[in-house]
Each structure stands twice: as C-alpha cells, then as structure tokens.
Design a protein around this motif. Structure first.
Motif, PDB file in Angstrom:
ATOM      1  N   ALA A   1      -2.140  -5.146   7.497  1.00  0.00           N
ATOM      2  CA  ALA A   1      -2.498  -3.730   7.440  1.00  0.00           C
ATOM      3  C   ALA A   1      -3.961  -3.497   7.777  1.00  0.00           C
ATOM      4  CB  ALA A   1      -2.185  -3.159   6.059  1.00  0.00           C
ATOM      5  N   TYR A   2      -4.807  -4.480   7.544  1.00  0.00           N
ATOM      6  CA  TYR A   2      -6.236  -4.306   7.817  1.00  0.00           C
ATOM      7  C   TYR A   2      -6.469  -3.955   9.286  1.00  0.00           C
ATOM      8  CZ  TYR A   2     -11.223  -5.247   8.098  1.00  0.00           C
ATOM      9  OH  TYR A   2     -12.575  -5.137   8.310  1.00  0.00           O
TER      10      TYR A   2
ATOM     11  N   TYR B   1      -7.236  -0.483  -0.726  1.00  0.00           N
ATOM     12  CA  TYR B   1      -6.335  -1.080   0.261  1.00  0.00           C
ATOM     13  C   TYR B   1      -7.045  -2.110   1.118  1.00  0.00           C
ATOM     14  CZ  TYR B   1      -2.563   2.069  -0.963  1.00  0.00           C
ATOM     15  OH  TYR B   1      -1.558   2.714  -1.638  1.00  0.00           O
ATOM     16  N   ILE B   2      -8.280  -1.839   1.489  1.00  0.00           N
ATOM     17  CA  ILE B   2      -9.031  -2.817   2.274  1.00  0.00           C
ATOM     18  C   ILE B   2      -9.252  -4.090   1.471  1.00  0.00           C
ATOM     19  CG2 ILE B   2     -11.261  -3.297   3.349  1.00  0.00           C
ATOM     20  CD1 ILE B   2     -11.385  -0.349   4.143  1.00  0.00           C
ATOM     21  N   ASP B   3      -9.674  -3.945   0.226  1.00  0.00           N
ATOM     22  CA  ASP B   3      -9.924  -5.117  -0.619  1.00  0.00           C
ATOM     23  C   ASP B   3      -8.659  -5.946  -0.802  1.00  0.00           C
ATOM     24  OD1 ASP B   3     -12.555  -4.406  -0.849  1.00  0.00           O
ATOM     25  OD2 ASP B   3     -12.382  -3.575  -2.874  1.00  0.00           O
ATOM     26  N   CYS B   4      -7.522  -5.248  -0.946  1.00  0.00           N
ATOM     27  CA  CYS B   4      -6.262  -5.969  -1.134  1.00  0.00           C
ATOM     28  C   CYS B   4      -5.873  -6.723   0.132  1.00  0.00           C
ATOM     29  CB  CYS B   4      -5.148  -5.012  -1.534  1.00  0.00           C
ATOM     30  SG  CYS B   4      -3.562  -5.834  -1.839  1.00  0.00           S
TER      31      CYS B   4
ATOM     32  N   TYR C   1      -2.967  -8.924  -6.332  1.00  0.00           N
ATOM     33  CA  TYR C   1      -3.871  -7.768  -6.292  1.00  0.00           C
ATOM     34  C   TYR C   1      -3.054  -6.477  -6.239  1.00  0.00           C
ATOM     35  CZ  TYR C   1      -8.115  -5.174  -5.013  1.00  0.00           C
ATOM     36  OH  TYR C   1      -9.176  -4.325  -4.996  1.00  0.00           O
ATOM     37  N   ARG C   2      -2.029  -6.463  -5.394  1.00  0.00           N
ATOM     38  CA  ARG C   2      -1.199  -5.274  -5.225  1.00  0.00           C
ATOM     39  C   ARG C   2      -0.505  -4.912  -6.528  1.00  0.00           C
ATOM     40  NH1 ARG C   2       2.117  -7.379  -1.888  1.00  0.00           N
ATOM     41  NH2 ARG C   2       0.749  -7.066  -0.087  1.00  0.00           N
ATOM     42  N   GLU C   3       0.038  -5.914  -7.203  1.00  0.00           N
ATOM     43  CA  GLU C   3       0.746  -5.667  -8.454  1.00  0.00           C
ATOM     44  C   GLU C   3      -0.190  -5.120  -9.526  1.00  0.00           C
ATOM     45  OE1 GLU C   3       2.463  -9.409  -9.329  1.00  0.00           O
ATOM     46  OE2 GLU C   3       3.913  -9.315  -7.673  1.00  0.00           O
TER      47      GLU C   3
END
Length: 275
Positions: free
Chosen positions: A119-120, A92-95, A104-106
């Motif tokens: 979100a970060y 999640y952080i990388d995204c 990236y999410r997909e």
C-alpha cells in the motif's frame, strides 16, 4: 531570490500555525514557491494563513510540500491538512513500512488494504467536500487497482470531521470497494463471486452514507432472472431488498448513469522523509 533581510526577518517569525491572514502575492523561482506580503516581507520558518489555508515556509522562505511539519501534514500544494487526517495517514504509512504490519494493524485497528506493505507505493489520500458543507472529507484508496486507462479507482476508507475529530463513514476492501462518481455519488461494488454482485449508490449525508438505490445480480439463486433493482425505500428498516426484476439492458443502463471520476491519489510514497 532571498535578500539580505532574510536573517533579520527570520528572527521576527515564530514557529507554529499563525491565526493571522496576510495579503500578498505568490512568487515562484527554480527552487519553489514563496509568498511576498504587501509590506515587502515574506514568511520564514513559520506558518502563515493565506486565503483561509495554512502553509509552512522553511528557513529559506520556501513553501513546504508533501511532508510532515511536526505532526502536521502539508499536501502537494502546501496546504496543511487537519490534524486528525494527518494522524490517520501517518498510521497507515507507519504500518505499511513496519517490520510486522499484521501485529501493527491489529493493535491500531487499521484497514487491511491500506496498511499492507504494498500500500505504501499503491495507495494514498485525497481530500474533497463530498456533501457541500464546507468541510473536506478524507478519502483513502488505491489508484493502481484497475487498469489506468479505465478511469476507475478503489476507495477503501472515508472520514469526515466533527469537532476536529475524524469520523469514519466508509470502510471497504478489495471485493467491497467504493468509487467516486459525478455529482459526488459513491458507488459500492461488492461481490462474493462471479455469480453474485451488488452495486449500491450512496451520498454522504452529514457523518454517514445514505443509500440512494441498488442493483443485484444473482445467477446462482435466480439463473433465469438474475438482474434485480431496489430503491432506498425498499431497503429501509430491513425491508425487502432489490425486489424489482429488470432486464440486463435496464440493469446496465441504470448503473451507467453514474460516471466514475478518476481519483489521482497523493501516494503515501510521495510524502517526503517517510522511507
């Protein structure tokens, strides 16, 4: 704080999570926490197990906190998270920090709310044993979604462990979010608009959520009697949902039994070295 024996001691330590547990006492100074073993030594540049928890101590002997050590995440109190949880948080952080979060999410099939760029700063993680089986669950969510004084927090994803692997038991979003309540109940609020709201109460049962009871407000289909209630039995095996008409006062009183507990998430942005 550190003595001349530091250099000699560090040569005796090996990097990697140790299976050994040591008796001793925690020490603190103006730089941080360290651990004094009963034999007068202290861990340096190594992992050490203390009271069943794994901690990493740096080259000066201080406990690491809120950072990744190799692939292992240690939290704000220095405890190592299970590897599967650390990997999920890193995803999640990388995204959220990537130049192309949508792609990236997909590719990684991540929760939208937890992987968007904002979100970060706003989202984070929390660990607690929801079902009392001795295994801590990983809750991921946002504590900036509601007014801070309300005591509400949004949970967007939840994981537990099975044979060291993460098993997801909860998946939500802004209009289908969960909150933690006293007694380790999970309240799910889902809404398709001001005229239609569902509030369901769950408990974690092993690796899945078990429905306890539910409440439904629908002023579009039932303008004269919009408040309804249903038990777990009413909803089992595709049965009738929310069959019992109740008054607004009864509806609100029943929901009010579940007191929401604030979750002070460890923000993704608090993990050092990630920006």
């Amino acid at each position: 704080m550190k003595k001349a024996a530091l250099i000699a001691l560090s040569a005796l330590m090996t990097v990697g999570i140790s299976a050994a547990a040591f008796a001793g006492t925690w020490q603190v100074d103006n730089r941080g926490w360290w651990y004094l073993n009963d034999n007068g030594t202290w861990p340096v540049n190594t992992w050490q197990t203390i009271n069943g928890k794994n901690y990493y101590f740096d080259t000066d002997g201080y406990m690491a906190e809120s950072q990744y050590i190799g692939g292992t995440l240690v939290n704000i109190t220095g405890e190592a998270l299970p590897a599967a949880y650390g990997s999920i948080i890193r995803e999640y952080i990388d995204c959220s920090l990537s130049q192309d979060p949508d792609t990236y999410r997909e590719n990684h099939v991540l929760n939208y709310e937890l992987s968007r760029p904002a979100a970060y700063q706003n989202c984070g993680y929390w660990l607690m044993d929801l079902d009392g089986d001795g295994v801590e669950e990983l809750l991921l969510g946002e504590d900036a979604y509601y007014d801070a004084d309300s005591g509400w927090n949004a949970i967007y994803a939840g994981y537990t462990l099975a044979d060291g692997q993460a098993v997801q038991f909860l998946d939500g979003w802004a209009r289908n979010r969960y909150s933690l309540c006293e007694g380790n109940y999970l309240m799910n609020e889902a809404s398709s608009g001001a005229s239609n709201t569902v509030v369901n109460i769950y408990r974690l049962d092993g690796k899945a959520l078990r429905l306890m009871e539910g409440f439904h407000y629908d002023s579009w289909e039932n303008p004269e009697q919009p408040w309804h209630y249903g038990t777990a039995a009413d909803m089992a095996d595709g049965g009738i949902r929310y069959p019992w008409a109740v008054t607004q006062a009864q509806w609100e009183e029943a929901i009010a039994k579940y007191k929401v507990i604030p979750i002070h998430y460890n923000r993704f942005s608090s993990i050092m070295g990630m920006q």
